[in-house]
Design an enzyme around this catalytic site. Structure first.
Site, short mmCIF file in Angstrom:
data_model
loop_
_atom_site.label_atom_id
_atom_site.label_comp_id
_atom_site.label_asym_id
_atom_site.label_seq_id
_atom_site.Cartn_x
_atom_site.Cartn_y
_atom_site.Cartn_z
N SER A 239 9.85 8.51 9.21
CA SER A 239 9.92 8.58 7.75
C SER A 239 8.83 9.51 7.24
O SER A 239 8.00 10.00 8.01
CB SER A 239 9.76 7.19 7.15
OG SER A 239 8.40 6.80 7.23
N LYS A 240 8.83 9.69 5.93
CA LYS A 240 7.89 10.62 5.30
C LYS A 240 6.45 10.34 5.68
O LYS A 240 5.65 11.25 5.85
CB LYS A 240 8.02 10.54 3.77
CG LYS A 240 9.14 11.39 3.23
CD LYS A 240 8.75 12.04 1.91
CE LYS A 240 9.85 12.98 1.43
NZ LYS A 240 10.91 12.25 0.71
N ARG A 241 6.13 9.06 5.83
CA ARG A 241 4.71 8.75 6.10
C ARG A 241 4.27 9.24 7.47
O ARG A 241 3.09 9.29 7.76
CB ARG A 241 4.45 7.25 5.92
CG ARG A 241 4.96 6.40 7.03
CD ARG A 241 5.03 4.93 6.68
NE ARG A 241 6.10 4.33 7.43
CZ ARG A 241 5.96 3.84 8.65
NH1 ARG A 241 4.79 3.85 9.24
NH2 ARG A 241 7.01 3.33 9.28
N GLY A 243 4.58 12.25 8.31
CA GLY A 243 4.24 13.66 8.15
C GLY A 243 5.48 14.54 8.14
O GLY A 243 6.60 14.06 7.97
#
Ligand code: GLU
Length: 481
Positions: A239-241, A243
Site C-alpha cells: 500500500s501507499k505507506r 512508499g
C-alpha cells in the site's frame, strides 16, 4: 512446438505499478527467451475509469523499462464489434442468452438472497422467459454449467479445481454493448492467438469462468500462469505507506531502468542465488519454472544496492546523459563537459540514485559555494588563511591541476607545517565544496580546475576575514547582535 505469444493487458485506470510492471516483464522475458511475440493490449472497456493519461503513463513506463512490444497496442474499445459478434455466436449455439432483467430487479433479488443467508446467484429468469420484452435493452449472459468442476492447470500455482456450482451465469455483454472483463479477455486472447496467459494471482478466480468461455467457443486453452502478489517489507498487502509503487516514480527518484528491471525480476523469479543480471542474461535464463508460488516482499534496500551497482558500471557517457536532467533540474546549466565528466566519475562510487548524485554534484557547478554552517564554524578560521595563501601560490605556478600533484602539495604542506593531513585537507574541502564530506579533495581540485579552485579559495579568505571582523566586533561590544 508452437511459437509463444504472450501478452500484457493492463487496464488504463492509473499508473503502472510495480506489480503490473513485473507481469509485463515476465511476459516480455518469456517472449524474448522463446523468440516468440509480446503483445500489448489496453483493456479500456471500463470507460468511466480509463483515461488517456493513464494509457500514456503505461506506454511511457514500458518504454522506459525497455519492454518493447511486437504487436499493439490494441485497444479493446476499438474491437467492440468483435465481442458483439462472438456473443451472438454463443447465443446461436445456445451457450449464452439475452437477459432483460433490470439492474433494480437484480439488486432486489441479490438483497433477498443475502437476507436469507444465501449466496447471491442469478436465478435464470431470462433463460426461462418465453417472450422478450421488446421495449427493454438487454445484456447477454453466459450459460454456465451447473455440475462438475473446472480445472485450472496453472504453470505456477499447479492444479486448482473450482466447483461449477459456484459459478453463476455471468453477463458477458452489457446492454450498452460493452463487454465484461472475463469475456473480452477471452475473445482477445483467442483472436490474438495467445499461447500464454501470465498475470497476477488476483485473476486466478476468474480463470475457471474464462476456461468455460473457451470451451463454449470451441477453442483450445492457452497455458495459464498466475504470478503471486507482491507484498510490503512487512509481508502485508502493498500500500501507499510502503512508499513508491508506480514505475515512473522510480524514474523520478533517480533509479535506472536496468536496476528496476533487475529488481522486479527477482520479486518472484530466481536463478540460484544470483542477484545481478544483465538484460541479455535475463533473456537467456528466464523460464517460468523458477517463478515461485510464494508472494515476494519488496525490499527497497536491495533496489538501492542494485541501482548503485548499475551506476558504478555504466559507461560514463551514458551515465552523464542520464544524470544531466537531474542536475539541470537543480538549476545548473552545465557547459563544461570536462568538469561534468570528472564530477560524475568521482561521484559514481558514492551515489545510490541519480537524484543523490545530482545533489552531491552541486558544488561542482554552482557559481558560489554556500558553506554548511557547522563545517564553516569548525574549519573556516583565520589559522587556515596562510595555508590557503600558500596553496594559491603553488597552484598559480601550475599549468593545469592534476590529482597526483595536488596530493603532493597537500602532503608537502602538512609536513612543512608539522600538521596532520586532515588539518590541511578539511579546511580546503570546506572551501571548495562547502561540506566536510566529498570525493577525494585532490580529485575535486583536478575536476574544478585551476581557475575555479583559486577563485573559491580567495572567496573563502574573504569570508574568513569578514567573519573575523564580526567576531572581534561582537567581542568588543557583546550587546550588539
Ligand atoms: N486488464 C487486467 C488487469 O489489468 C488484466 C487481465 C489479464 O491479464 O487477463 O488486471
Amino acid at each position: 512446438m508452437t511459437t509463444v505469444r504472450a501478452r500484457f493487458a493492463p487496464s488504463p485506470t492509473g499508473d503502472l505499478h510495480i506489480g503490473g510492471a513485473r507481469t509485463a516483464l515476465f511476459n516480455w522475458l518469456l517472449a524474448r527467451h522463446t523468440k516468440g511475440a509480446f503483445i500489448l493490449r489496453i483493456e479500456d472497456t471500463d470507460v468511466a475509469r480509463s483515461t488517456q493519461e493513464s494509457i500514456q503513463v503505461i506506454l511511457d513506463a514500458m518504454t522506459w523499462l525497455g519492454l518493447d512490444w511486437d504487436e499493439g497496442p490494441f485497444y479493446q474499445t476499438e474491437r467492440l464489434f468483435l465481442y458483439r459478434e462472438m456473443a451472438d455466436q454463443l447465443v446461436a449455439k445456445g451457450k449464452a442468452y439475452p437477459c432483460y432483467c433490470l439492474p433494480e430487479e437484480l439488486e432486489a433479488k441479490r438483497e433477498a438472497a443475502m437476507k436469507a443467508g444465501l449466496k447471491p446467484k442469478y436465478d435464470r429468469t431470462c433463460l426461462q422467459r418465453k417472450a422478450s420484452p421488446s421495449d427493454r435493452p438487454f445484456a447477454i449472459r453466459f450459460f454456465s454449467p451447473d455440475e462438475g468442476k473446472t480445472v485450472v492447470e496453472d504453470l505456477i500455482q499447479g492444479r486448482v479445481e473450482f466447483d461449477n456450482s459456484e459459478l453463476d451465469d455471468l453477463i458477458i455483454l452489457r446492454s450498452d454493448g460493452l463487454p465484461t472483463y472475463n469475456f473480452s479477455v477471452v475473445v482477445d486472447d483467442v483472436t490474438m492467438n495467445i499461447t500464454h496467459v501470465i498475470r497476477g494471482n488476483d485473476h486466478l478466480n476468474n480463470t475457471p469462468r474464462q476456461i468455460q468461455i473457451y470451451q463454449a467457443l470451441g477453442h483450445p486453452l492457452p497455458e495459464f500462469g498466475h504470478v503471486p502478489m507482491i507484498l510490503g517489507p512487512d509481508k502485508k498487502k502493498l500500500s501507499k505507506r510502503h512508499g513508491a509503487q508506480s514505475v515512473m516514480e522510480y524514474q523520478k527518484m533517480g533509479y535506472l531502468p536496468q536496476a528496476v528491471v533487475n529488481y522486479l525480476v527477482r520479486l518472484g523469479w530466481s536463478y540460484g542465488d544470483q542477484e545481478e543480471f544483465t538484460l541479455r542474461e535475463l533473456i537467456e535464463k528466464f523460464t517460468l519454472e523458477t517463478v515461485g508460488k510464494a508472494a515476494a516482499a519488496i525490499n527497497p534496500g536491495k533496489l538501492d544496492w542494485l541501482n548503485s551497482q548499475y551506476i558504478k558500471k555504466m559507461e560514463p557517457d551514458e551515465l552523464i546523459q542520464k544524470v544531466l536532467p537531474f542536475i539541470e533540474a537543480k538549476g545548473h546549466q552545465v557547459t563544461d563537459r570536462d568538469l561534468l565528466k570528472k564530477a560524475i566519475l568521482s561521484l559514481r562510487e558514492r551515489s545510490k540514485t541519480l537524484v543523490e548524485m545530482a545533489e552531491l554534484s552541486e558544488f561542482y557547478f554552482c557559481e558560489e559555494i554556500v558553506y554548511d554552517e557547522e563545517a564553516a564554524k569548525k574549519f573556516l578560521k583565520s589559522e587556515s588563511m596562510p595555508i590557503f595563501e600558500e596553496i594559491i601560490g603553488s597552484l598559480s605556478r601550475e599549468a593545469i591541476l592534476k590529482k597526483e600533484s595536488n596530493h603532493l602539495l597537500i602532503q608537502r604542506l602538512s609536513e612543512s607545517r608539522g600538521e596532520p593531513l586532515v588539518k590541511i585537507a578539511q579546511p580546503l574541502r570546506v572551501a571548495l565544496t562547502g561540506r566536510t564530506v566529498s570525493p577525494p579533495i585532490d580529485e575535486v581540485m583536478e575536476a574544478l580546475g585551476k581557475e575555479r579552485v583559486i577563485q573559491r579559495l580567495r572567496k573563502t579568505m574573504e569570508y574568513i576575514a569578514k567573519s573575523e571582523i564580526r567576531i572581534s566586533k561582537s567581542e568588543t561590544n557583546p550587546k550588539s547582535k
